[in-house]
Motif scaffolding. Structure first.
Motif, PDB file in Angstrom:
ATOM      1  N   GLN A  96      -2.057   7.560   5.911  1.00 37.23           N
ATOM      2  CA  GLN A  96      -1.605   6.197   6.208  1.00 37.23           C
ATOM      3  C   GLN A  96      -2.565   5.452   7.133  1.00 37.23           C
ATOM      4  O   GLN A  96      -2.451   4.241   7.277  1.00 37.23           O
ATOM      5  N   VAL A  97      -3.506   6.144   7.737  1.00 32.97           N
ATOM      6  CA  VAL A  97      -4.429   5.533   8.692  1.00 32.97           C
ATOM      7  C   VAL A  97      -5.751   5.246   8.002  1.00 32.97           C
ATOM      8  O   VAL A  97      -6.391   6.140   7.467  1.00 32.97           O
ATOM      9  N   ASN A  98      -6.160   3.983   8.009  1.00 24.63           N
ATOM     10  CA  ASN A  98      -7.432   3.585   7.421  1.00 24.63           C
ATOM     11  C   ASN A  98      -8.309   3.036   8.539  1.00 24.63           C
ATOM     12  O   ASN A  98      -8.184   1.871   8.931  1.00 24.63           O
ATOM     13  N   LEU A  99      -9.186   3.879   9.062  1.00 25.08           N
ATOM     14  CA  LEU A  99     -10.033   3.470  10.176  1.00 25.08           C
ATOM     15  C   LEU A  99     -11.110   2.489   9.746  1.00 25.08           C
ATOM     16  O   LEU A  99     -11.537   1.656  10.541  1.00 25.08           O
ATOM     17  N   GLU A 100     -11.555   2.557   8.496  1.00 24.60           N
ATOM     18  CA  GLU A 100     -12.591   1.644   8.019  1.00 24.60           C
ATOM     19  C   GLU A 100     -12.084   0.205   7.975  1.00 24.60           C
ATOM     20  O   GLU A 100     -12.782  -0.712   8.376  1.00 24.60           O
ATOM     21  N   ASN A 101     -10.871   0.008   7.474  1.00 20.14           N
ATOM     22  CA  ASN A 101     -10.290  -1.329   7.388  1.00 20.14           C
ATOM     23  C   ASN A 101      -9.464  -1.686   8.618  1.00 20.14           C
ATOM     24  O   ASN A 101      -8.903  -2.779   8.691  1.00 20.14           O
ATOM     25  N   GLN A 102      -9.374  -0.754   9.547  1.00 16.61           N
ATOM     26  CA  GLN A 102      -8.631  -0.938  10.794  1.00 16.61           C
ATOM     27  C   GLN A 102      -7.181  -1.330  10.534  1.00 16.61           C
ATOM     28  O   GLN A 102      -6.631  -2.238  11.153  1.00 16.61           O
ATOM     29  N   LYS A 103      -6.568  -0.626   9.595  1.00 19.64           N
ATOM     30  CA  LYS A 103      -5.167  -0.866   9.228  1.00 19.64           C
ATOM     31  C   LYS A 103      -4.404   0.451   9.216  1.00 19.64           C
ATOM     32  O   LYS A 103      -4.982   1.525   9.069  1.00 19.64           O
ATOM     33  N   ILE A 104      -3.100   0.332   9.366  1.00 25.43           N
ATOM     34  CA  ILE A 104      -2.232   1.495   9.301  1.00 25.43           C
ATOM     35  C   ILE A 104      -1.007   1.118   8.471  1.00 25.43           C
ATOM     36  O   ILE A 104      -0.441   0.051   8.641  1.00 25.43           O
ATOM     37  N   LEU A 105      -0.666   1.964   7.525  1.00 26.55           N
ATOM     38  CA  LEU A 105       0.484   1.738   6.662  1.00 26.55           C
ATOM     39  C   LEU A 105       1.665   2.520   7.225  1.00 26.55           C
ATOM     40  O   LEU A 105       1.596   3.739   7.341  1.00 26.55           O
ATOM     41  N   VAL A 106       2.710   1.811   7.609  1.00 24.26           N
ATOM     42  CA  VAL A 106       3.888   2.490   8.156  1.00 24.26           C
ATOM     43  C   VAL A 106       5.051   2.340   7.190  1.00 24.26           C
ATOM     44  O   VAL A 106       5.212   1.308   6.541  1.00 24.26           O
ATOM     45  N   ARG A 107       5.805   3.402   7.077  1.00 26.47           N
ATOM     46  CA  ARG A 107       6.989   3.403   6.221  1.00 26.47           C
ATOM     47  C   ARG A 107       8.202   3.340   7.126  1.00 26.47           C
ATOM     48  O   ARG A 107       8.446   4.242   7.921  1.00 26.47           O
ATOM     49  N   GLY A 108       8.950   2.264   6.996  1.00 19.92           N
ATOM     50  CA  GLY A 108      10.100   2.047   7.862  1.00 19.92           C
ATOM     51  C   GLY A 108      11.394   2.474   7.229  1.00 19.92           C
ATOM     52  O   GLY A 108      11.452   3.371   6.392  1.00 19.92           O
ATOM     53  N   LYS A 109      12.436   1.792   7.630  1.00 22.35           N
ATOM     54  CA  LYS A 109      13.773   2.101   7.144  1.00 22.35           C
ATOM     55  C   LYS A 109      13.852   1.882   5.637  1.00 22.35           C
ATOM     56  O   LYS A 109      13.327   0.905   5.112  1.00 22.35           O
ATOM     57  N   GLY A 110      14.513   2.792   4.966  1.00 31.81           N
ATOM     58  CA  GLY A 110      14.629   2.682   3.512  1.00 31.81           C
ATOM     59  C   GLY A 110      13.282   2.882   2.853  1.00 31.81           C
ATOM     60  O   GLY A 110      12.564   3.827   3.134  1.00 31.81           O
ATOM     61  N   ILE A 111      12.931   1.959   1.983  1.00 34.27           N
ATOM     62  CA  ILE A 111      11.652   2.061   1.273  1.00 34.27           C
ATOM     63  C   ILE A 111      10.662   0.989   1.734  1.00 34.27           C
ATOM     64  O   ILE A 111       9.664   0.732   1.072  1.00 34.27           O
ATOM     65  N   LYS A 112      10.925   0.381   2.871  1.00 33.45           N
ATOM     66  CA  LYS A 112      10.065  -0.682   3.369  1.00 33.45           C
ATOM     67  C   LYS A 112       8.757  -0.128   3.906  1.00 33.45           C
ATOM     68  O   LYS A 112       8.731   0.867   4.613  1.00 33.45           O
ATOM     69  N   GLU A 113       7.669  -0.780   3.532  1.00 42.69           N
ATOM     70  CA  GLU A 113       6.343  -0.424   4.028  1.00 42.69           C
ATOM     71  C   GLU A 113       5.716  -1.664   4.654  1.00 42.69           C
ATOM     72  O   GLU A 113       5.905  -2.780   4.175  1.00 42.69           O
ATOM     73  N   ARG A 114       4.970  -1.427   5.738  1.00 41.99           N
ATOM     74  CA  ARG A 114       4.276  -2.526   6.408  1.00 41.99           C
ATOM     75  C   ARG A 114       2.838  -2.108   6.654  1.00 41.99           C
ATOM     76  O   ARG A 114       2.567  -0.958   6.983  1.00 41.99           O
ATOM     77  N   LEU A 115       1.939  -3.043   6.499  1.00 47.35           N
ATOM     78  CA  LEU A 115       0.533  -2.810   6.790  1.00 47.35           C
ATOM     79  C   LEU A 115       0.232  -3.483   8.124  1.00 47.35           C
ATOM     80  O   LEU A 115       0.332  -4.705   8.254  1.00 47.35           O
ATOM     81  N   LEU A 116      -0.111  -2.687   9.129  1.00 51.78           N
ATOM     82  CA  LEU A 116      -0.320  -3.199  10.475  1.00 51.78           C
ATOM     83  C   LEU A 116      -1.786  -3.082  10.864  1.00 51.78           C
ATOM     84  O   LEU A 116      -2.445  -2.091  10.542  1.00 51.78           O
ATOM     85  N   PRO A 117      -2.295  -4.078  11.579  1.00 50.91           N
ATOM     86  CA  PRO A 117      -3.678  -3.969  12.064  1.00 50.91           C
ATOM     87  C   PRO A 117      -3.741  -3.025  13.257  1.00 50.91           C
ATOM     88  O   PRO A 117      -2.834  -2.971  14.080  1.00 50.91           O
ATOM     89  N   LEU A 118      -4.819  -2.263  13.329  1.00 50.15           N
ATOM     90  CA  LEU A 118      -5.047  -1.384  14.472  1.00 50.15           C
ATOM     91  C   LEU A 118      -5.785  -2.169  15.552  1.00 50.15           C
ATOM     92  O   LEU A 118      -6.784  -2.836  15.280  1.00 50.15           O
ATOM     93  N   HIS A 119      -5.300  -2.084  16.745  1.00 50.02           N
ATOM     94  CA  HIS A 119      -5.914  -2.772  17.881  1.00 50.02           C
ATOM     95  C   HIS A 119      -7.234  -2.078  18.229  1.00 50.02           C
ATOM     96  O   HIS A 119      -7.345  -0.854  18.118  1.00 50.02           O
ATOM     97  N   PRO A 120      -8.240  -2.830  18.642  1.00 53.88           N
ATOM     98  CA  PRO A 120      -9.526  -2.222  18.995  1.00 53.88           C
ATOM     99  C   PRO A 120      -9.432  -1.143  20.078  1.00 53.88           C
ATOM    100  O   PRO A 120     -10.287  -0.262  20.147  1.00 53.88           O
ATOM    101  N   ILE A 121      -8.403  -1.188  20.887  1.00 59.05           N
ATOM    102  CA  ILE A 121      -8.232  -0.168  21.932  1.00 59.05           C
ATOM    103  C   ILE A 121      -7.950   1.204  21.324  1.00 59.05           C
ATOM    104  O   ILE A 121      -8.429   2.218  21.828  1.00 59.05           O
ATOM    105  N   VAL A 122      -7.196   1.257  20.227  1.00 61.06           N
ATOM    106  CA  VAL A 122      -6.792   2.545  19.664  1.00 61.06           C
ATOM    107  C   VAL A 122      -7.789   3.105  18.651  1.00 61.06           C
ATOM    108  O   VAL A 122      -7.736   4.290  18.346  1.00 61.06           O
TER     109      VAL A 122
END
Length: 68
Positions: A22-48
């Motif tokens: 779920q972690v894409n360091l090249e695109n600086q994104k993270i795919l999280v799977r939430g409640k039910g079948i919901k998925e969100r694509l979140l940007p990774l902060h430069p700090i992390v």
């Protein structure tokens, strides 16, 4: 572990269920799977980003050492 929810807004259970695929360091994104079948694509902060990279290198080095 503490900086990730603070910088992305992800929930505790999303962090617990997180896998490397779920972690894409090249695109600086993270795919999280939430409640039910919901998925969100979140940007990774430069700090992390360097924290993830360092941890990943350390993790894979440790795995290679264990194989010897």
């Amino acid at each position: 572990m503490f900086k990730l929810p603070a910088t992305t807004g992800m929930r505790r259970q999303e962090l617990v269920d997180l896998i490397w695929v779920q972690v894409n360091l090249e695109n600086q994104k993270i795919l999280v799977r939430g409640k039910g079948i919901k998925e969100r694509l979140l940007p990774l902060h430069p700090i992390v980003l360097p924290l993830f990279q360092d941890y990943k290198e350390t993790l894979f080095e440790q795995q290679n050492t264990d194989l010897l």
